[in-house]
Design a protein around this motif. Sequence first.
Motif: not given
Length: 661
Positions: A20-21, A25-26, A111-114
């Motif tokens: 994700g990082r 995020a998008t 957001r990536p974690r969510f």
Amino acid sequence: MFHAIVFLPLVGFLIAGLFGRKIGATASEYVTSAFVGIAALLSWVVFFQYALGDAEKVSVPVLTFLQSGGLDVSWALRIDTLTAVMLVVVNSVSTLVHVYSIGYMHHDPHRPRFFAYLSLFTFAMLSLVTADNLVQMFFGWEGVGLASYLLIGFWFKKQSAGAAAMKAFIVNRVGDFGFLLGIFGLYVLTGSVNFDTIFANIQSMYAGEGAASADVALNFLGYALNPQAALTIVCLLLFMGAMGKSAQVPLHTWLPDAMEGPTPVSALIHAATMVTAGVVMLARMSPVFEFSHTALTVVTIIGAITAIFAATVGLVQNDIKRVIAYSTCSQLGYMFVALGLGFYSAAVFHLFTHAFFKALLFLGSGSVIHAVSDEQDMRKMGGLRKLIPNTYWMMIIGTIALTGVGIPGTVIGTAGFFSKDAIIEGAFSAHGAAAGFAFILLTVAACMTSFYSWRLIFMTFHGKPRATADVMSHVHESPPVMLIPLYILAVGALFAGFLFHDAFIGEAYGEFWKVSLFTLESNHILHEFHHVPFWVKLAPFVAMLLGFALAYQFYIRSPETPVKLAERHRGLYAFLLNKWYFDELYDFLFVRPANCLGRILWKTGDGTLIDGLGPNGVAARVVDVTNRVVKMQTGYLYHYAFAMLIGVAALVTWMMLGSSF
């Protein structure tokens, strides 16, 4: 196709969670949403093939899950009508929640974690509903619990969020312990954890006049149980697991606190996934529960109590999300009443329709919260109808679907009208004292449901604005990425009951369910509920109108009346506002004694006894001795000479006396 439905969300979780990082995020949002969206489309294909089509039940092998001695458990996907229904519910709602979250969580830096957690949650629930055996189901069961802990505590820097996540995890462990014991008991009784083998063995053991004649079938807590008592205990243990996961009294306390998570999490947990796991499990185990009348009676009573309890608490809640949360708890009570009556298809039907209108209400409340700068207290809202009209009408649709607006005796009505009213009619037509008890409580709960639902609408959208001028100046409608999921859910909330009631509980029942659900020949509720008196069909409609009229009187025509009633009946108001004091009772019975015991073991047991006599005690004695020896280091020569003489004298004495021994 089946593998893609289950494992695409897992792939999305791994991509967003591990990379994700790097991808941003998008990209994480789009990847996870796309994978779950593909799984949702494939789920609808399966639904039309296996539920509405002619396809028969299949078992799709994945891998060998567990081998230990004579126990051989494979991971296989059980595809039948019940699975198809749940695949549609889970993946459809999860897709809409993913899309909605792109707008709702836009400013969150994590957001990536969510989105990774959302996809993990979806995969765990899919593992549960496609399970072909109890071990695989328990894997998904625990996976859902883990993912819910991560999502509820997503904003972990908030102390309340961390506490709510821990509470959900611990309370569910209580129920899961019972579920595990139930699995062990079924294995002892049937020699298998595979569903088909369990069902066949149970039917051969308990069906017929000479069934279950053995003296002892199971030993439980030191008691030797005959086969019928053993089956009842096993069913009650399985139900204990369902009580925890589906928030039935008294294991319900975690559900309202789960509102500490982001609003999309609330929609996912309360609408389509975690809280419905217990309903799915009991429906899947219908070939077992049908042979235990006592266990079904307990399920009916607990469901009815939960429905009325949650409805009473919802009457006085002021947090917009908590009102909807207690509504979920109450509607789950309806589902468990249906399960306890042997009306399994009605329970799953209400689960199906409930997913649409409850997800709509939660996501609609998120749109309201988004509009009023994250405010959740309805007492600080009001007058939002013209400022966010799209959200307002979506909330209206969700409310009329929840309260069951429709014309009795016809096929004109919203989703809740067909499913909720069917359960109430089934309670009247069923036999036994528990059925009559459930009918009265569910009808009263229907009135309360209408009251608190319209109370939410009137306090939030009507009347004079009660928010500060600064907040009102920033009120704005949600972006399309948040509104489009609401529109889609609104279609389901309006038409899901009308389109599918015949398949779930009507004339097409046999063709639709095939072999997914089991009922004994003596179970005639599916036929009898169609022939209840007209006044029974009218009762939920009248209850709904009465609740609406009271809410209108209290919050539109005479807003000062609720305040006066609360002051006049302070004891009752405090009792309801404090949720019947369940949390305080548990704190007194379990939390404080556990803390006290822990403090005693820590301070006295560990600190005084173990450390005091052990490492700390030895170290302290060494320090004492060395402190005394150090005092001999004076720096005077004659002191050292004296010490040497003492040493020489001691050595000579030892040599003289020691040589005689």
